[in-house]
Design an enzyme around this catalytic site. Structure first.
Site, mmCIF file in Angstrom:
data_model
loop_
_atom_site.group_PDB
_atom_site.id
_atom_site.type_symbol
_atom_site.label_atom_id
_atom_site.label_comp_id
_atom_site.label_asym_id
_atom_site.label_seq_id
_atom_site.Cartn_x
_atom_site.Cartn_y
_atom_site.Cartn_z
ATOM 1 N N SER A 247 0.321 -1.090 -0.339
ATOM 2 C CA SER A 247 -0.286 0.065 0.100
ATOM 3 C C SER A 247 0.922 1.037 -0.233
ATOM 4 C CB SER A 247 -0.489 -0.580 1.350
ATOM 5 O OG SER A 247 -0.741 0.144 2.064
ATOM 6 N N TYR B 234 10.900 -5.152 18.117
ATOM 7 C CA TYR B 234 11.679 -4.739 16.300
ATOM 8 C C TYR B 234 12.439 -5.865 15.742
ATOM 9 C CZ TYR B 234 11.521 -2.872 11.900
ATOM 10 O OH TYR B 234 11.801 -2.825 10.455
ATOM 11 N N LYS C 287 13.260 -8.728 13.263
ATOM 12 C CA LYS C 287 13.866 -9.062 12.194
ATOM 13 C C LYS C 287 15.232 -9.526 12.226
ATOM 14 C CE LYS C 287 11.151 -6.255 9.375
ATOM 15 N NZ LYS C 287 10.786 -6.503 8.500
#
Length: 293
Positions: free
Chosen positions: A15, A150, A154
């Site tokens: 998006s 986060y 990852k």
């Protein structure tokens, strides 16, 4: 694989940012591109490039299964040449502040989502002898402050990609992991520090703002340029070749620094860059005469 068959690519998180730009780049190179995201409206302009946007929530199993059916129905076949797991969720909170809701959401999108897609769509990639890619991050190798959750997602996807690469070798499927530095996207986490945070002091305002805007403040690579390089990597990938591709601003530099920089020195640099030393000095004063609950 027949040269007459149009190659098919699925890009998640399309998006905006990397996913949006990658959808255009793959389409320009003749792929039948499926651009997926939770919001349809921002993807409408992609139709001008022949891209097929559709709604997909990578955290929902039924949505992922419907995506597989949709691709098969639209192509009339069971091939997927490129599965690009790009959808991402930021989470800029200290370990003592992040709620169950926030860290579950981050893992759902960044880790469990790609795992679902690989499991459900992997057979189509095998049929095509294609490639599976992941948008990793320098946060998965560098311990940036306020990035515990986060960074953990990852680091997890980096190792998942490394192991998947071995499991897919026998099927002639390539696996690529893009350790991503600064790219001009809207992934910035704009949520404020919780009022109950142990770090809720004025000195923390700079650290939080600097961490949230780290990529934007350091001349990030345009998403279109990043996408061009990534698509080149997909098309140039070979079995037994490169796994980790360092793409985006400072990615190669940070990856190289970790090879020779002692951890204590790296931590010193990070503490000074984000002024955590100032924060810690203020916290010692604040909590010098009281115990934490």
């Amino acid at each position: 694989m027949s040269d007459q068959r149009q190659k098919v690519a699925l890009i998640t998180g399309a998006s905006s940012g990397i996913g949006y730009a990658a959808s255009i780049e793959f389409a320009k190179r003749g792929y039948k591109v499926f651009a997926a995201a939770r919001r349809l409206e921002p993807m409408e302009p992609l139709k001008e490039y022949g891209v097929i946007p559709f709604k997909l929530d990578v955290s929902d199993l039924d949505s992922v299964k419907n995506a597989k059916k949709f691709i098969i129905d639209q192509t009339g076949d069971k091939y997927l040449d490129i599965l690009y797991n790009n959808a991402g969720q930021s989470c800029t909170f200290a370990a003592l502040d992040v709620s169950d809701e926030y860290f579950k959401q981050c893992f759902e999108v960044n880790v469990y989502g790609p795992m679902r897609l690989v499991r459900e769509l992997g057979p189509l990639v095998i049929n095509a002898k294609g490639a599976i890619g992941f948008t990793g991050s320098v946060s998965g190798i560098v311990p940036f402050p306020l990035s515990c959750t986060y960074s953990a997602t990852k680091a997890a996807i980096h190792q998942y990609a490394a192991t998947l690469r071995i499991e897919m070798l026998g099927f002639d499927v390539k696996v690529l992991n893009f350790i991503t530095g600064g790219v001009k996207t809207d992934i910035e986490d704009k949520r404020s520090l919780p009022s109950t945070s142990i770090y809720n002091i004025p000195e923390m305002e700079y650290t939080l703002r600097e961490r949230q805007q780290m990529a934007a403040r350091n001349n990030p690579m345009p998403a279109a340029e990043y996408a061009r390089r990534v698509v080149n990597d997909f098309e140039g990938a070979r079995l037994g070749g490169t796994l980790n591709y360092y793409r985006g601003k400072m990615a190669t530099f940070l990856g190289t620094v970790l090879w020779w920089c002692p951890r204590f020195f790296l931590e010193y640099i990070l503490l000074r860059k984000f002024k955590m030393d100032v924060v810690f000095a203020a916290l010692k004063v604040k909590y010098a005469k009281q115990k934490l609950d």
